[in-house]
Motif scaffolding. Structure first.
Motif, mmCIF file in Angstrom:
data_model
loop_
_atom_site.group_PDB
_atom_site.id
_atom_site.type_symbol
_atom_site.label_atom_id
_atom_site.label_comp_id
_atom_site.label_asym_id
_atom_site.label_seq_id
_atom_site.Cartn_x
_atom_site.Cartn_y
_atom_site.Cartn_z
ATOM 1 N N ALA A 1 2.284 -1.461 3.418
ATOM 2 C CA ALA A 1 2.816 -0.328 4.174
ATOM 3 C C ALA A 1 2.727 -0.595 5.668
ATOM 4 C CB ALA A 1 2.048 0.940 3.810
ATOM 5 N N ASP A 2 1.611 -1.170 6.119
ATOM 6 C CA ASP A 2 1.442 -1.462 7.543
ATOM 7 C C ASP A 2 2.418 -2.522 8.033
ATOM 8 O OD1 ASP A 2 -0.577 0.383 7.885
ATOM 9 O OD2 ASP A 2 -2.198 -1.048 7.476
ATOM 10 N N SER A 3 2.814 -3.447 7.139
ATOM 11 C CA SER A 3 3.724 -4.535 7.541
ATOM 12 C C SER A 3 5.188 -4.223 7.242
ATOM 13 C CB SER A 3 3.309 -5.834 6.838
ATOM 14 O OG SER A 3 3.397 -5.685 5.425
ATOM 15 N N GLY A 4 5.458 -2.996 6.751
ATOM 16 C CA GLY A 4 6.842 -2.597 6.501
ATOM 17 C C GLY A 4 7.455 -3.237 5.265
ATOM 18 N N GLN A 5 6.667 -3.527 4.232
ATOM 19 C CA GLN A 5 7.168 -4.183 3.015
ATOM 20 C C GLN A 5 7.062 -3.260 1.796
ATOM 21 O OE1 GLN A 5 5.084 -7.899 2.541
ATOM 22 N NE2 GLN A 5 5.639 -8.652 4.572
ATOM 23 N N LEU A 6 7.301 -1.952 1.976
ATOM 24 C CA LEU A 6 7.184 -1.022 0.858
ATOM 25 C C LEU A 6 8.225 -1.277 -0.232
ATOM 26 C CD1 LEU A 6 6.359 2.519 2.317
ATOM 27 C CD2 LEU A 6 4.906 1.003 0.979
ATOM 28 N N SER A 7 9.305 -1.930 0.125
ATOM 29 C CA SER A 7 10.341 -2.218 -0.886
ATOM 30 C C SER A 7 9.809 -3.139 -1.979
ATOM 31 C CB SER A 7 11.568 -2.842 -0.216
ATOM 32 O OG SER A 7 11.204 -4.038 0.467
ATOM 33 N N LYS A 8 8.754 -3.883 -1.665
ATOM 34 C CA LYS A 8 8.162 -4.811 -2.636
ATOM 35 C C LYS A 8 6.860 -4.248 -3.232
ATOM 36 C CE LYS A 8 9.858 -8.711 0.119
ATOM 37 N NZ LYS A 8 9.456 -9.943 0.850
ATOM 38 N N ALA A 9 6.602 -2.960 -2.991
ATOM 39 C CA ALA A 9 5.308 -2.398 -3.349
ATOM 40 C C ALA A 9 5.220 -1.885 -4.765
ATOM 41 C CB ALA A 9 4.962 -1.267 -2.374
ATOM 42 N N LYS A 10 6.349 -1.789 -5.508
ATOM 43 C CA LYS A 10 6.323 -1.175 -6.828
ATOM 44 C C LYS A 10 5.372 -1.880 -7.795
ATOM 45 C CE LYS A 10 9.329 0.745 -10.374
ATOM 46 N NZ LYS A 10 10.713 0.921 -10.870
ATOM 47 N N PRO A 11 5.358 -3.231 -7.849
ATOM 48 C CA PRO A 11 4.420 -3.893 -8.773
ATOM 49 C C PRO A 11 2.960 -3.572 -8.438
ATOM 50 C CG PRO A 11 6.131 -5.413 -8.084
ATOM 51 C CD PRO A 11 6.289 -4.204 -7.231
ATOM 52 N N GLU A 12 2.636 -3.516 -7.141
ATOM 53 C CA GLU A 12 1.255 -3.215 -6.750
ATOM 54 C C GLU A 12 0.908 -1.766 -7.080
ATOM 55 O OE1 GLU A 12 -1.112 -5.121 -5.844
ATOM 56 O OE2 GLU A 12 0.141 -6.925 -5.763
ATOM 57 N N LEU A 13 1.901 -0.873 -6.935
ATOM 58 C CA LEU A 13 1.661 0.524 -7.276
ATOM 59 C C LEU A 13 1.348 0.661 -8.760
ATOM 60 C CD1 LEU A 13 1.612 3.509 -6.516
ATOM 61 C CD2 LEU A 13 4.096 3.561 -6.848
ATOM 62 N N GLU A 14 2.074 -0.100 -9.599
ATOM 63 C CA GLU A 14 1.822 -0.064 -11.040
ATOM 64 C C GLU A 14 0.420 -0.588 -11.359
ATOM 65 O OE1 GLU A 14 5.008 -2.317 -12.615
ATOM 66 O OE2 GLU A 14 6.488 -0.686 -12.451
ATOM 67 N N LYS A 15 -0.018 -1.633 -10.639
ATOM 68 C CA LYS A 15 -1.369 -2.167 -10.839
ATOM 69 C C LYS A 15 -2.422 -1.124 -10.449
ATOM 70 C CE LYS A 15 -0.224 -7.052 -10.034
ATOM 71 N NZ LYS A 15 -0.458 -8.212 -9.155
ATOM 72 N N LEU A 16 -2.135 -0.420 -9.353
ATOM 73 C CA LEU A 16 -3.066 0.606 -8.901
ATOM 74 C C LEU A 16 -3.171 1.736 -9.928
ATOM 75 C CD1 LEU A 16 -4.888 1.854 -6.707
ATOM 76 C CD2 LEU A 16 -2.826 2.817 -5.660
ATOM 77 N N GLU A 17 -2.025 2.153 -10.477
ATOM 78 C CA GLU A 17 -2.029 3.228 -11.472
ATOM 79 C C GLU A 17 -2.771 2.803 -12.740
ATOM 80 O OE1 GLU A 17 2.154 3.850 -11.669
ATOM 81 O OE2 GLU A 17 2.081 5.610 -10.363
ATOM 82 N N ALA A 18 -2.558 1.545 -13.132
ATOM 83 C CA ALA A 18 -3.239 1.043 -14.327
ATOM 84 C C ALA A 18 -4.743 0.973 -14.110
ATOM 85 C CB ALA A 18 -2.686 -0.335 -14.689
ATOM 86 N N ALA A 19 -5.148 0.526 -12.924
ATOM 87 C CA ALA A 19 -6.574 0.442 -12.613
ATOM 88 C C ALA A 19 -7.206 1.830 -12.596
ATOM 89 C CB ALA A 19 -6.774 -0.250 -11.265
ATOM 90 N N TYR A 20 -6.475 2.807 -12.042
ATOM 91 C CA TYR A 20 -6.989 4.170 -11.997
ATOM 92 C C TYR A 20 -7.121 4.746 -13.414
ATOM 93 C CZ TYR A 20 -7.161 9.212 -11.563
ATOM 94 O OH TYR A 20 -7.508 10.525 -11.706
ATOM 95 N N ARG B 1 -7.751 3.151 -16.146
ATOM 96 C CA ARG B 1 -8.948 2.586 -16.784
ATOM 97 C C ARG B 1 -10.221 3.247 -16.230
ATOM 98 N NH1 ARG B 1 -5.936 -2.157 -15.897
ATOM 99 N NH2 ARG B 1 -7.251 -2.731 -14.108
ATOM 100 N N LEU B 2 -10.242 3.456 -14.917
ATOM 101 C CA LEU B 2 -11.409 4.083 -14.299
ATOM 102 C C LEU B 2 -11.548 5.532 -14.775
ATOM 103 C CD1 LEU B 2 -13.769 4.053 -12.309
ATOM 104 C CD2 LEU B 2 -12.158 4.630 -10.481
ATOM 105 N N HIS B 3 -10.410 6.219 -14.892
ATOM 106 C CA HIS B 3 -10.420 7.612 -15.349
ATOM 107 C C HIS B 3 -11.016 7.714 -16.751
ATOM 108 C CE1 HIS B 3 -8.775 11.310 -17.111
ATOM 109 N NE2 HIS B 3 -8.706 11.784 -15.857
ATOM 110 N N THR B 4 -10.586 6.799 -17.620
ATOM 111 C CA THR B 4 -11.096 6.785 -18.995
ATOM 112 C C THR B 4 -12.592 6.528 -19.013
ATOM 113 O OG1 THR B 4 -8.960 5.958 -19.784
ATOM 114 C CG2 THR B 4 -10.866 5.672 -21.242
ATOM 115 N N SER B 5 -13.012 5.566 -18.189
ATOM 116 C CA SER B 5 -14.434 5.214 -18.142
ATOM 117 C C SER B 5 -15.273 6.385 -17.634
ATOM 118 C CB SER B 5 -14.636 4.000 -17.235
ATOM 119 O OG SER B 5 -16.009 3.734 -17.044
#
Length: 741
Positions: free
Chosen positions: A710-729, A731-735
């Motif tokens: 976001a700071d470098s202006g590359q949000l167009s490429k952020a969807k895969p990282e967003l999916e990783k973040l959601e998946a990590a959350y 797992r943490l939520h379940t735990s």
């Protein structure tokens, strides 16, 4: 010129009155001539007729002499009035000159006496302070019981001698009519509490309970002489302890209802359960060199001056002093005193931002041991120090340094400096444009009432007794250097920095403000602070932080840089733009990661510290101690921040985290979709910091990469990282929910 005109008018009035008396003489002489003429006429003509009167005047030569008398009286009266006025003038001038010479001699004698007592006070107190100070140092070393007892006796004897000298000097001032009172702003509660604290150990040593009670309606900040108030309280408490063998002593302060506008009248009582006083002995109190009785003096000691001085001090402060007592049932000594309400609380300079490293200081003191000791203390603080032993040399050093690279920032000068006194040196330094901005502090072992106001007007920034306590030295240096940013009128309104300023400043600047928008991080900070024995005010965004910092005094602000309304840097800029001491409030940036640009801007805004989230509780504890934040309870040792060995996370914290993380993930998802880089960076930053508490490394790493994109202006490429973040959350939520169940 007016006096000369007045004298001329007085002489004219005197001549006029003399002339009136001469006219009365002429009238009397004229009447005598008429009577004499009528008598001669009657004798010569056996009747008073015109012919007889004419015959008497022409034939009796003696009447010619009588006829001349009115004219002689008139001439003599005018001459006599002139001589009377002249002699009276000479007499008045002679007596006036004699009186003027007598007054001049009396003033000179009085000034010489005052100077003698001031210098003698300095000369006597300096070695005694040295004895007491060295005794304290020796008592901290390894000693045998006998050596410890001997040193205790030396210290006790020196302290007793110092008290006696102080009493005699005060009494001499009272007799000479030279008793003066200061008028400075002070914290009444602090003054009373510290006065009692000085004698608490002495009371406990006799098995007595010493309590102080201050009513809630008594104002904390007053204008007056705290030193003299403290002197009366300590004297009354000391007497109570001396004459009480069992029971308790209670010091109480209340506000009286008959106070005038702008004034506060206090009623102070010291009640004890001691030996008490008979009605006869009560009449002997408050008189010089008198105690309740000869046996009392022999048994308990003392000069009998303490109550006399206390009486004069109370009356000088517009009050009275008295006693209520019954023999064998204790006593209640009381006094009243008037103080003024401050028009507005003067803003104490915030010292925590002043960097002492490399500060150039000149110490001017004629006492070599005192000078060397102070120089060593200053060097230990990282200051560049030079020293000198007389006033003229000190002035030359300051003037020479003004045109060089070693320009003195601060001059610490002894009041009784040889050749050129400390006050005279200050006047000389402040009179020259090239040295006018030098900060001046006067040090004295024999302060005189009235010094503070005069020295404040002369341009001195601080006024302290010697020796300065090590705990006070650093605060004193920072506080007086903070006055350098004030203009002279503002500095004079704020008043001299004294030990009372430092005490009040520590109380006012003891609160903590945390600026944090994350509910999770707020909860974490509150729990950490609670365990450490602290509390804090919370601001959930930048504008709330500015509002709080504008209206309250804080010792430290912990500021998150990523806030929802304005950035932390913008909030810091607004705080630094304020007027007065609040602009210099200590600020520590609290962030999960700041860019080089943010760090540079923070340093430009004079941010004091950078703390990285997740915050180690030991680091937090050290930070709060460094900025002297007052704890709300007994502070425990900082617990380790290693939570890997801890049990399941706090259930309330889990609940707050799940609620907040769900909301922020939804907001982050919308920000990525709408290409809102600022919002995406803020949400990713918050998720990164809050997830660190649960050791969710995968979620933390994904949030970090999203923030960077976001700071470098590359949000167009952020969807895969967003999916990783959601998946990590997920797992943490379940735990977390499983642990909760």
């Amino acid at each position: 010129m007016d006096q000369r005109n007045l004298r001329t008018e007085d002489l004219l009035l005197l001549r006029e009155r003399a002339s009136i008396y001469a006219v009365y003489g002429v009238y009397i002489a004229s009447i005598s001539v008429v009577i004499a003429t009528l008598l001669v006429s009657y004798v010569m003509a056996d009747a008073i007729t015109i012919e007889g009167i004419m015959l008497a005047q022409t034939s009796n030569i003696a009447l010619w002499t009588v006829d001349a008398m009115p004219f002689v009286f008139a001439m003599w009266g005018q001459y006599a009035s002139y001589r009377m006025a002249r002699e009276a003038n000479e007499f008045v001038q002679t007596k006036t000159q004699s009186l003027r010479e007598a007054l001049t001699k009396a003033d000179f004698t009085s000034k010489a006496k005052s100077d003698f007592f001031a210098k003698m006070s300095h000369e006597l107190r300096t070695p005694i302070n040295g004895i007491i100070g060295m005794s304290d140092l020796v008592l901290e070393t390894k000693l045998t019981k006998e050596q410890h007892r001997h040193i205790d006796i030396i210290k006790s004897s020196a302290s007793g001698l110092l008290t006696l000298i102080n009493d005699l000097l005060d009494f001499s001032k009272i007799e000479a009519g030279k008793l003066e009172l200061e008028e400075i702003e002070f914290d009444l509660r602090d003054c009373v509490e510290k006065s009692a604290a000085l004698l608490t150990q002495q009371a406990h040593a006799k098995g007595l309970v010493l309590t102080n009670l201050i009513q809630n309606d008594v104002p904390s900040h007053l204008l007056g002489d705290p030193g003299r108030l403290r002197q009366i309280i300590i004297n009354l408490l000391g007497n109570a302890i001396k004459f009480t063998h069992t029971g308790e002593i209670v010091l109480s302060v209340k506000k009286m209802t008959d106070e005038a506008k702008g004034q506060v009248r206090l009623h102070v009582e010291v009640a004890d359960t001691g030996i008490g006083l008979s009605a006869k002995n009560q009449t002997k109190l408050f008189q010089p060199y008198n105690q309740a009785g000869a046996s009392t003096s022999r048994r308990y000691g003392g000069t009998g001056l303490g109550l006399t001085i206390s009486k004069e001090l109370a009356e000088a402060m517009g009050g009275q002093i008295g006693v209520k007592s019954q023999e064998g049932k204790g006593s209640v000594f009381w006094f009243t005193a008037n103080f003024r309400k401050p028009a507005a609380l003067s803003a104490a300079p915030a010292p925590t931002q002043i960097n002492l490293k490399g500060l150039r200081v000149l110490v001017a003191d004629g006492n070599i041991p005192t000078r060397v000791g102070l120089v060593d203390q200053l060097n230990a603080l990282g200051l560049e120090v030079q020293s000198i032993g007389n006033g003229n040399a000190a002035l030359q050093m300051v003037r020479s340094a003004a045109g060089s690279d070693f320009r003195f920032d601060l001059v610490l000068v002894d009041m009784f400096l040889p050749n050129l006194s400390g006050e005279e040196l200050g006047h000389e330094i402040k009179s020259q444009p090239e040295t006018r901005d030098t900060v001046l502090v006067i040090l004295t072992s024999a302060g005189v009432r009235g010094d503070a106001q005069r020295l404040n007007q002369a341009g001195f920034a601080g006024y302290f007794g010697k020796p300065i306590q090590p705990d006070d030295l650093q605060d004193m240096l920072k506080t007086v250097m903070a006055t350098r940013s004030m203009d002279e009128q503002e500095r004079q309104r704020a008043g001299l920095v004294t030990k009372y300023t430092l005490s009040g400043m520590r109380k006012k600047l003891a609160r903590l403000l945390i600026v944090e928008d994350s509910d999770v991080n707020q909860e974490i900070m509150q729990k950490m602070l609670s365990k450490l024995g602290y509390s804090a005010d919370m601001a959930v965004n930048g504008r709330a932080a500015i509002e709080a910092a504008t209206h309250e005094d804080y010792g430290l602000i912990l500021m998150d840089l990523h806030l929802p309304d304005i950035s932390g840097i913008e909030a810091i800029e607004a705080i630094r733009a304020q007027s007065g001491a609040r602009a210099n409030t200590a600020i520590a940036v609290l962030t999960a990661g700041a860019s080089d640009g943010e760090i540079a801007r923070c340093r430009a805004l004079k941010v004091n510290d950078f703390l990285i989230k997740p915050l180690d509780s030991k680091i937090l504890a050290d930070t709060l101690k460094h900025y002297r934040i007052t704890s709300t309870s007994v502070t425990k040792d900082a617990p380790s921040s290693d939570t890997s060995k801890s049990t399941a996370p706090d259930s309330r914290l889990v609940e707050i985290f799940i609620k907040e993380a769900t909301q922020r993930l939804d907001s982050l998802r919308k920000a990525v979709t709408s290409n809102d880089a600022q919002r995406a960076a803020r949400e990713a930053h918050t998720l990164k910091s809050s997830s660190a508490y649960f050791h969710a490394d995968a979620m933390h790493d994904a949030a970090t990469r999203l923030e960077e994109m976001a700071d470098s202006g590359q949000l167009s490429k952020a969807k895969p990282e967003l999916e990783k973040l959601e998946a990590a959350y997920a797992r943490l939520h379940t735990s977390l929910t499983k642990d909760k169940n």
